[in-house]
Design a protein around this motif. Structure first.
Motif, PDB file in Angstrom:
ATOM      1  N   PRO A 332       0.800  -1.234   0.000  1.00 14.73           N
ATOM      2  CA  PRO A 332       0.000   0.000   0.000  1.00 14.73           C
ATOM      3  C   PRO A 332       0.829   1.278   0.000  1.00 14.73           C
ATOM      4  CG  PRO A 332      -0.069  -1.066   2.157  1.00 14.73           C
ATOM      5  CD  PRO A 332       0.561  -2.039   1.216  1.00 14.73           C
ATOM      6  N   ARG A 333       1.986   1.274   0.689  1.00 16.09           N
ATOM      7  CA  ARG A 333       2.791   2.489   0.721  1.00 16.09           C
ATOM      8  C   ARG A 333       3.355   2.797  -0.670  1.00 16.09           C
ATOM      9  NH1 ARG A 333       6.300   1.377   4.851  1.00 16.09           N
ATOM     10  NH2 ARG A 333       4.800   2.131   6.382  1.00 16.09           N
ATOM     11  N   LYS A 336       0.596   4.445  -2.737  1.00 17.11           N
ATOM     12  CA  LYS A 336       0.405   5.870  -2.421  1.00 17.11           C
ATOM     13  C   LYS A 336       1.490   6.733  -3.065  1.00 17.11           C
ATOM     14  CE  LYS A 336       0.199   5.398   2.083  1.00 17.11           C
ATOM     15  NZ  LYS A 336       0.081   5.788   3.508  1.00 17.11           N
ATOM     16  N   THR A 462      -7.869  10.737   1.690  1.00 17.62           N
ATOM     17  CA  THR A 462      -8.410  10.176   2.936  1.00 17.62           C
ATOM     18  C   THR A 462      -8.527   8.651   2.935  1.00 17.62           C
ATOM     19  OG1 THR A 462     -10.682  10.492   2.107  1.00 17.62           O
ATOM     20  CG2 THR A 462      -9.718  12.284   3.414  1.00 17.62           C
ATOM     21  N   THR A 463      -8.115   8.001   1.860  1.00 14.14           N
ATOM     22  CA  THR A 463      -8.245   6.540   1.764  1.00 14.14           C
ATOM     23  C   THR A 463      -7.243   5.821   2.664  1.00 14.14           C
ATOM     24  OG1 THR A 463      -9.130   6.538  -0.485  1.00 14.14           O
ATOM     25  CG2 THR A 463      -7.956   4.571   0.204  1.00 14.14           C
ATOM     26  N   ASN A 464      -7.697   4.764   3.290  1.00 11.01           N
ATOM     27  CA  ASN A 464      -6.831   3.862   4.049  1.00 11.01           C
ATOM     28  C   ASN A 464      -6.286   2.813   3.075  1.00 11.01           C
ATOM     29  OD1 ASN A 464      -5.715   1.792   5.622  1.00 11.01           O
ATOM     30  ND2 ASN A 464      -7.169   2.101   7.295  1.00 11.01           N
ATOM     31  N   TRP A 465      -5.048   3.000   2.609  1.00 10.09           N
ATOM     32  CA  TRP A 465      -4.515   2.138   1.567  1.00 10.09           C
ATOM     33  C   TRP A 465      -4.139   0.752   2.088  1.00 10.09           C
ATOM     34  CZ3 TRP A 465      -5.245   3.116  -3.357  1.00 10.09           C
ATOM     35  CH2 TRP A 465      -5.574   4.433  -3.712  1.00 10.09           C
ATOM     36  N   ASN A 466      -3.888   0.629   3.376  1.00 13.00           N
ATOM     37  CA  ASN A 466      -3.675  -0.707   3.946  1.00 13.00           C
ATOM     38  C   ASN A 466      -4.948  -1.549   3.804  1.00 13.00           C
ATOM     39  OD1 ASN A 466      -0.961  -0.425   4.935  1.00 13.00           O
ATOM     40  ND2 ASN A 466      -1.775   0.971   6.469  1.00 13.00           N
ATOM     41  N   LYS A 467      -6.090  -0.905   4.046  1.00 12.05           N
ATOM     42  CA  LYS A 467      -7.364  -1.592   3.902  1.00 12.05           C
ATOM     43  C   LYS A 467      -7.626  -1.955   2.441  1.00 12.05           C
ATOM     44  CE  LYS A 467     -12.336  -0.999   4.765  1.00 12.05           C
ATOM     45  NZ  LYS A 467     -13.377  -0.062   5.259  1.00 12.05           N
ATOM     46  N   GLU A 468      -7.263  -1.042   1.523  1.00  9.73           N
ATOM     47  CA  GLU A 468      -7.443  -1.324   0.096  1.00  9.73           C
ATOM     48  C   GLU A 468      -6.620  -2.543  -0.332  1.00  9.73           C
ATOM     49  OE1 GLU A 468      -9.483   0.064  -2.100  1.00  9.73           O
ATOM     50  OE2 GLU A 468     -10.312   1.352  -0.542  1.00  9.73           O
TER      51      GLU A 468
END
Length: 500
Positions: A332-333, A336, A462-468
């Motif tokens: 996820p990082r 981003k 505002t998205t939680n990319w870990n969750k994505e």
């Protein structure tokens, strides 16, 4: 090709690389920025070239038609933007479901899923093509129903009949394109697109200028060019250059079509609402005074806007592949950081286009028409048009983020609100009630683009990319469940590990 042999180490997003380290200094940022831009431009460069070549197929036809008569330019532009634009948006939108599924499956190293995904998309898109046939068959009365100028509607309807083969080429092309893009096979797509464009220009000149076949010649050349794209790309796949991803035709393509169609419909609605937004302006402007000049001026601007959009659609492809690959690999990082890099690059190019239009406002319409009235009308739109190009440098990139993350249905709702509940009513109010004409219509529609861009930026931030990343893993497991040993192969393609 050597460049494609390097694709795996350059673009590979497998779990073996681990996620991007947290950036704590400017030096570390610059190092990661350089590395990410290499990955992005490896994808974006050929994708931009491919997009421009494909868009130029229709745009070149408009250029040739513009040197026949203003009415024939209007007819080709209307068919290209409204009728073919409708089909293009639906086909491309439904095909973009593969960007999410194939991209995330490729990132997770589930290559066997890609070929069946493509075949499922063929089944759904070709069925949709058949459903769209009445639009082509009855284009003239449909355009008249929307109060389009009668002469333009009649000639555009006739041209639409000639362009039916292009419709089915769309249905086959977009799944193939997404299949190749997910594997970063972008260079071969660029080569095929270039060959098709060169062939189209030469054949158009021969049929339209030399043989004086008019719109029949234009349609013949455009149809052949699109089928060259389809057959050449599939030939590349069938010859074994996508080992593991293409294992021949499979009965598995007919399984799980309902769920697959639902995701495809969401993708189609999201992208169609964007394509149709500029298509609708052609129809609405046709209701103004001096309709033929107004339609011609707007057609030229939307044509140029389409070319610019194709540049940033290359970034759309690149970021969609990067996001889907990284989320599929649970990084996820890295996803981003890819977003930050591509927005910086696209915004820089957008500022360049913005400046060029203002500097060339009195001449940029000349290649498209011989009419002084149309050239003046085009010049009067320069300021509004330049801001459109600036915002359109970011908007396709954000759409690519949405596709890569699988947000199609959410963005579809945003597009309905921003474009159709806000932008079009504001444009109609300015154009018809306050009498600002074409400038008012375009200004109102630009306001919808600005609003949509701001909302998607807020969503991305505002998205939680870990969750994505976790949701991408769940999506892969869900879809892989329907592609198992039930598939019956008609043939198995075995080829080299990399494109030679």
């Amino acid at each position: 090709m050597a460049s494609e042999q390097m694709a795996e180490p350059l673009l590979g997003s497998g779990k073996e690389r681990g996620d991007l380290e947290e950036i704590r200094s400017l030096k570390q940022f610059l190092k990661q920025w350089v590395e990410e831009n290499k990955r992005l431009w490896y994808l974006a460069g050929p994708s931009i070239f491919t997009s421009i070549c494909r868009y130029s197929l229709g745009a070149t036809t408009q250029v040739f038609a513009g040197h026949l008569t203003t009415l024939e330019l209007d007819a080709v532009s209307t068919e290209n933007m409204v009728i073919a634009g409708l089909a293009f948006g639906i086909m491309m939108g439904m095909g973009s479901a593969l960007e999410t599924l194939c991209g995330q499956a490729y990132g997770a190293k589930q290559l066997h899923m890609l070929g069946v995904y493509m075949q499922r998309s063929w089944v759904i898109l070709l069925t949709t093509c058949t459903c769209l046939l009445p639009v082509y068959l009855f284009a003239a009365p449909i355009l008249r129903l929307f109060k389009q100028d009668a002469d333009i509607a009649e000639l555009a309807g006739r041209f639409s009949l000639y362009m039916i083969p292009q419709l089915f080429a769309y249905g086959l092309n977009f799944p193939i394109s997404k299949f190749l893009q997910a594997q970063s096979k972008v260079m071969v797509m660029a080569v095929v697109a270039a060959i098709a464009l060169v062939f189209h220009v030469c054949l158009s000149w021969l049929l339209i200028v030399q043989f004086k076949l008019g719109l029949v010649g234009a349609a013949t050349s455009l149809n052949i060019a699109w089928w060259i794209v389809v057959l050449a790309q599939f030939g590349y796949i069938a010859m074994g250059y996508c080992p593991g991803a293409w294992n021949g035709f499979s009965w598995g393509a007919f399984r799980g079509l309902g769920s697959f169609a639902w995701l495809s419909i969401g993708s189609a609605i999201m992208l169609c609402l964007e394509f149709w937004y500029y298509m609708i302006i052609i129809v609405l402007v046709g209701r103004l005074e001096n309709a033929q000049i107004a339609v011609a001026a707007v057609s030229i601007c939307t044509n140029i806007n389409g070319w610019e959009f194709m540049v940033f659609f290359g970034f759309n492809v690149a970021i969609s592949v990067r996001i889907s690959n990284e989320l599929g690999a649970r990084r996820p990082r890295a996803a981003k950081f890819a977003i930050v890099c591509v927005i910086m690059s696209s915004l820089t190019l957008g500022l360049i286009f913005f400046t060029l239009v203002l500097a060339l406002k009195d001449v940029y319409g000349i290649p498209f028409t011989n009419s002084p009235d149309v050239i003046r009308a085009v010049s009067s739109l320069a300021v509004i048009f330049s801001f459109t190009l600036l915002f359109n440098s970011v908007q396709p990139v954000l759409t690519g983020v949405a596709v890569g993350a699988g947000w199609q249905w959410l963005v579809a709702y945003v597009n309905i609100g921003c474009y159709y509940a806000f932008g079009i009513p504001v444009g109609c109010l300015l154009a018809f009630h306050f009498g600002f004409g074409v400038q008012g219509m375009w200004s109102g529609m630009l306001s919808g683009v600005v609003l949509q861009t701001m909302i998607i930026v807020a969503m991305t931030v505002t998205t939680n990319w870990n969750k994505e990343a976790m949701e991408a893993d769940s999506r892969i497991k869900k879809w892989s469940g329907s592609i198992e040993e039930t598939s019956m192969n008609y043939r198995t393609s075995e080829g080299p590990d990399n494109l030679a």
